[in-house]
Design a protein around this motif. Structure first.
Motif, mmCIF file in Angstrom:
data_model
loop_
_atom_site.group_PDB
_atom_site.id
_atom_site.type_symbol
_atom_site.label_atom_id
_atom_site.label_comp_id
_atom_site.label_asym_id
_atom_site.label_seq_id
_atom_site.Cartn_x
_atom_site.Cartn_y
_atom_site.Cartn_z
ATOM 1 N N GLY A 185 0.818 -1.218 0.000
ATOM 2 C CA GLY A 185 0.000 0.000 0.000
ATOM 3 C C GLY A 185 0.844 1.257 0.000
ATOM 4 O O GLY A 185 0.544 2.226 -0.701
ATOM 5 N N LEU A 186 1.922 1.250 0.785
ATOM 6 C CA LEU A 186 2.809 2.419 0.820
ATOM 7 C C LEU A 186 3.443 2.653 -0.545
ATOM 8 O O LEU A 186 3.524 3.803 -1.016
ATOM 9 C CB LEU A 186 3.889 2.211 1.884
ATOM 10 N N LEU A 187 3.887 1.573 -1.191
ATOM 11 C CA LEU A 187 4.465 1.711 -2.528
ATOM 12 C C LEU A 187 3.426 2.249 -3.517
ATOM 13 O O LEU A 187 3.738 3.082 -4.379
ATOM 14 C CB LEU A 187 5.000 0.363 -3.012
ATOM 15 N N PHE A 188 2.191 1.793 -3.396
ATOM 16 C CA PHE A 188 1.137 2.248 -4.296
ATOM 17 C C PHE A 188 0.867 3.740 -4.102
ATOM 18 O O PHE A 188 0.757 4.500 -5.077
ATOM 19 C CB PHE A 188 -0.134 1.443 -4.050
ATOM 20 N N VAL A 189 0.805 4.170 -2.839
ATOM 21 C CA VAL A 189 0.550 5.589 -2.556
ATOM 22 C C VAL A 189 1.695 6.450 -3.085
ATOM 23 O O VAL A 189 1.484 7.514 -3.694
ATOM 24 C CB VAL A 189 0.367 5.803 -1.045
ATOM 25 N N ILE A 190 2.934 5.971 -2.871
ATOM 26 C CA ILE A 190 4.093 6.725 -3.364
ATOM 27 C C ILE A 190 4.060 6.843 -4.879
ATOM 28 O O ILE A 190 4.324 7.902 -5.452
ATOM 29 C CB ILE A 190 5.396 6.048 -2.897
ATOM 30 N N ALA A 191 3.725 5.737 -5.541
ATOM 31 C CA ALA A 191 3.699 5.743 -7.009
ATOM 32 C C ALA A 191 2.596 6.639 -7.548
ATOM 33 O O ALA A 191 2.790 7.358 -8.530
ATOM 34 C CB ALA A 191 3.533 4.320 -7.523
ATOM 35 N N VAL A 192 1.420 6.611 -6.926
ATOM 36 C CA VAL A 192 0.274 7.385 -7.429
ATOM 37 C C VAL A 192 0.444 8.869 -7.155
ATOM 38 O O VAL A 192 0.219 9.715 -8.021
ATOM 39 C CB VAL A 192 -1.037 6.863 -6.801
#
Length: 870
Positions: A185-192
């Motif tokens: 989830g953290l990676l997804f938030v960072i990417a988005v």
């Protein structure tokens, strides 16, 4: 008064050793746990199992290892894409392989591997910040990837660490799912959202989703292939590979967190404890031993061979010009690599004398070989092994004598190995080490004695750790050997334990005595300010070389360090824990590198941080070889004089201003010693009036102060108006007549308009007419440097230094003023240890620059500390 800095307290001196002490403590804890796990293991049985491993299994493990290191190259490839830099693919492969091969084996992979990359990638234009971003990106990527893969495997197989975790399988699975979900989830938030993270002065922005996916793929391949290497070497069990992957990931993370080199002891403890009880511990120990050899030592050995081949090609001149910077950078890694190789060779040679024969052939040869040869071979091997540990320190310091001693020790070790039970394997190992060391002679150029510098505290900790490892090896190898009824010094053909005890005693005695001799050896440096005789000695050196900035050594406010021949010198001061050398060493070009190394050695031996302040770009390879980092502090304006004139459209404004100054009545003259008696009082009045208009008092160290004893020994340029002197500048020259510069530059308060521009124009015309090649207008700070809160550390360092070290006492418009003369702007750096606190260094430099006037006991010279000719 002289600079009488209080010696640091014992706690202050031990503080830098705390990370090493903690690491040794964690290593000891892991070793103690491993000792209990291997209590029932017999070394001979372990070696027999290792030798019985099928060749096809070893071949598959080697292939998995090579594939894993190929996947590691992807870390650097994706990191370079991330920072939008491009390098040739062979260079990326070289930098990545050498970085990981050396970092995995030596330990502290982020620091060691980062240093390797710095030397290679910086040769092709990458900055220190670029390389730090690469290392940080790779570390963060590995952390996320290992976390997701490891906890993902635990979520599928929560029983994998059942022997180690006091948690129910259901709770392990639940926690693992939470960790994986949060990480993804953290990676997804960072990417988005395109977030960014700032770590000290390094800002990491979110990578593109495709790059993030590629990096995760490289991490997965790396872990899967590394785990496959160990899985192939372990005995068969009902533990599936997916479950073992969770065990391996946990073991690797534990090793990383412990900071123990290679996770030695930590990884083994986790793996042995996690495997089913039905698996023979001796077979597991054999698999772990082979894993260490194949996954760590084999790539490190390949890196050593690669360096040796590179050195051989450089010696033969068969290097492509485009790759010359890279090959030189690889050469800079040779001392560290050869030092580690010699350290490993010494430890291997000593440990081999402590281990009884583990094969039937060796036992039979021991019976047939004369007793004197066996005993002599064991004792000689132990002595040579101990000597190699000492020689390794000299190799790290590039001592030429250490290279010769290393060659002799390796050759003698081959003979001793053959004498000690015809140990062909050990002799072959030492023979390969000798062949690797042979072509590297050019990298060991220091003529200093091997015993000149004391061991640093860190090196002493390493040696003590090795001694503990030797003791552990001795007792592990002979824990089942009865010798209570035998005298340990009594020779016997069938008693290998007493022989091992004798060999251990000799080796440890040599190590202990060597440590004692080095530790008690008195220091060779004096930190007193120079005498008048020393000032005259350094004056001859200054005049014989081309750099005019070396004249600052003649002010007498800096300590002097001379080379053994007396043809070269280095100037420095000590403030707190900082040993601050001003500029590069100067004098005989063949001695300058050795002098810089000697200064660094002396600083480290005193548990201080060496600092080379205000150095140019010419010796960047030397600072990199010494393991120092470069912080840019400003730029020097150097005007080429070969074709300098006031003719042509480009010089129209300068020509107009110069003609106007002449019409207004300004005149220029260079006065040479001896001066008229009334000159110094007249210049002193101008200087005093100038100082009253400036904030603060006289500065020093890297700028001179008004000292008649110093000023009366060099030419002085003066500007007159209506017959009286209105401005002056003392000139820095040498007998080489290649480059000129100034130190003090002062004028009356009500100076005529355009006075400074007229003075510099006349100086340029004068030295161009004299045949000089360059004239230095002095340093200028980087554009936009500001010590504001939140600025980068290097920015704050530069701002602080220039705020207190300026020579014109006003940097507003300084760069614009110097740009009128069309100079070449050359970078100026501070070279410091990568681990040094930059702000602490800046504080020490500023304190030296800004302190009050001090009088040398042997002259009227003023002391201080910061030089920026302007």
């Amino acid at each position: 008064m002289t600079d009488t800095a209080q010696p640091p307290s014992l706690l202050h001196r031990l503080k830098p050793l705390l990370p090493w002490i903690v690491t040794l403590g964690l290593f000891a804890a892991g070793a103690w746990s491993l000792h209990h796990l291997l209590a029932s293991v017999d070394l001979k049985q372990v070696m027999s199992v290792a030798r019985a491993t099928p060749w096809h299994v070893l071949a598959l493990a080697v292939l998995a290892t090579l594939a894993s290191y190929a996947a590691l190259i992807g870390y650097d490839w994706s990191a370079l894409r991330y920072i939008e830099k491009d390098l040739p693919k062979p260079v990326i492969a070289l930098g990545s392989f050498l970085g990981y091969a050396m970092g995995n084996t030596i330990g502290a992979g982020l620091i060691t591997g980062g240093a390797v990359r710095y030397r290679i990638y910086s040769a092709l234009g990458l900055t220190a910040q670029d390389i730090a971003a690469i290392a940080t990106f790779a570390s963060v990527s590995f952390g996320f990837g290992a976390t997701i893969i490891g906890f993902g495997a635990l979520a599928v197989h929560p029983y994998a660490l059942g022997h180690l975790l006091p948690l129910a399988p259901g709770m392990v699975r639940g926690l693992s799912v939470v960790v994986v979900t949060l990480s993804v989830g953290l990676l997804f938030v960072i990417a988005v959202r395109g977030s960014q993270i700032t770590v000290r002065s390094i800002t990491l922005k979110a990578p593109a989703p495709r790059l993030m996916a590629a990096q995760f793929l490289f991490t997965a391949l790396d872990l899967l292939l590394a785990a496959m290497t160990l899985y192939l070497l372990l005995p068969p069990s009902d533990l599936g590979f997916a479950t073992f992957l969770a065990v391996y990931a946990a073991a690797v993370m534990a090793g990383v967190i412990s900071h123990v080199p290679g996770g030695v002891g930590v990884l083994e403890t986790v793996v042995v404890a996690a495997l089913p009880a039905s698996v023979p511990v001796a077979d597991v120990a054999a698999g772990l031993l082979l894993y260490r050899v194949i996954y760590y030592l084999l790539p490190f050995g390949l890196s050593l061979v690669l360096m040796a081949l590179t050195e051989a090609r450089m010696a033969s001149g068969k290097v492509m010009p485009v790759l010359a910077p890279v090959t030189r950078s690889v050469g800079a890694l040779v001392p560290l690599a050869m030092s580690v190789m010699m350290l490993a060779s010494g430890a291997f040679l000593m440990m081999s004398t402590l281990i009884p024969p583990t094969s039937e052939l060796a036992e039979q040869l021991e019976v047939l070989t004369p007793l004197a040869v066996i005993e002599g071979g064991a004792l000689l091997s132990s002595i040579l092994g101990a000597a190699m540990l000492i020689i390794a320190h000299g190799l790290l310091r590039r001592v030429a004598g250490a290279w010769w001693l290393a060659m002799l020790a390796l050759a003698a070790g081959i003979v001793a190995s053959l004498a000690n039970g015809l140990d062909v394997e050990r002799a072959a190992f030492l023979g390969v080490a000798l062949l690797i060391l042979w072509p590297t002679k050019a990298e060991f150029f220091r003529t200093t004695r091997l015993t000149r510098e004391a061991f640093s505290p860190r090196w002493a900790v390493v040696i003590l750790g090795l001694m503990a490892a030797l003791a552990a090896t001795l007792f592990f190898a002979h824990k089942a050997t009865p010798y209570a009824n035998e005298l340990w010094w009594q020779f016997a053909i069938d008693q290998s334990a007493p022989r091992a005890l004798r060999a251990a005693l000799v080796g440890m005695s040599v190590l202990g005595l060597s440590l004692l001799v080095f530790a008690l050896r008195p220091g060779q440096m004096s930190h007193e300010l120079p005498t008048l005789d020393e000032i005259e000695k350094v004056r001859a050196i200054v005049m014989s070389q081309p750099d005019p900035e070396a004249n600052i050594a003649l002010t007498g406010d800096k300590c002097l360090m001379f080379s053994d021949s007396g043809r070269s010198a280095l100037m420095y001061r000590i403030r707190g824990r900082s040993w601050i050398a001003l500029h590069e060493p100067f004098g005989d070009p063949s001695e300058l590198s050795a002098l810089a190394w000697a200064f660094q050695d002396a600083a480290y031996a005193a548990n201080a941080r060496p600092v080379f302040y205000s150095v140019g770009a010419e010796r960047i390879p030397l600072w990199l070889e010494m393991g120092l980092a470069l912080v840019k502090m400003g730029e020097e304006a150097v005007v080429p004089l070969r074709d300098f004139s006031l003719e042509g459209p480009a010089r129209k404004k300068l020509r107009t201003a110069h003609n106007r100054a002449l019409r207004d009545g300004l005149s220029f003259e260079v006065l040479t010693p001896p001066f008229a008696e009334d000159l110094m009082p007249e210049l002193k009045a101008i200087s005093d009036a100038w100082l009253k208009t400036k904030a603060g008092e006289e500065k020093g160290f890297s700028v001179g102060a008004f000292d008649p004893a110093v000023l009366s020994r060099a030419p002085i340029a003066v500007v007159r108006f209506d017959g009286r002197i209105v401005a002056f500048a003392n000139l820095w020259l040498t007998e080489a007549r290649q480059k000129a510069s100034i130190d003090l530059m002062r004028h009356i308060d009500d100076a005529p308009s355009g006075l400074m521009e007229f003075l510099f124009t006349e100086l340029l015309l004068h030295f161009a007419d004299q045949g000089y090649a360059e004239f230095s207008l002095g340093n200028a700070p980087l554009s936009g440097l500001d010590a504001r809160r939140g600025a980068a550390l290097s920015t704050r360092l530069g701002a602080l230094v220039y705020r207190h070290g300026r020579q014109f006492y006003n940097f507003e418009g300084l760069r614009a003023f110097k740009d009128k003369f069309s100079p070449d702007w050359q970078p100026i750096y501070v070279a410091v240890s990568p681990r040094a606190n930059i702000l602490a260094v800046a504080t020490d430099v500023v304190a030296l620059v800004s302190r009050a006037r001090e009088t040398n006991a042997t002259s009227t010279t003023i002391t201080s500390t910061d030089h920026s000719p302007a």
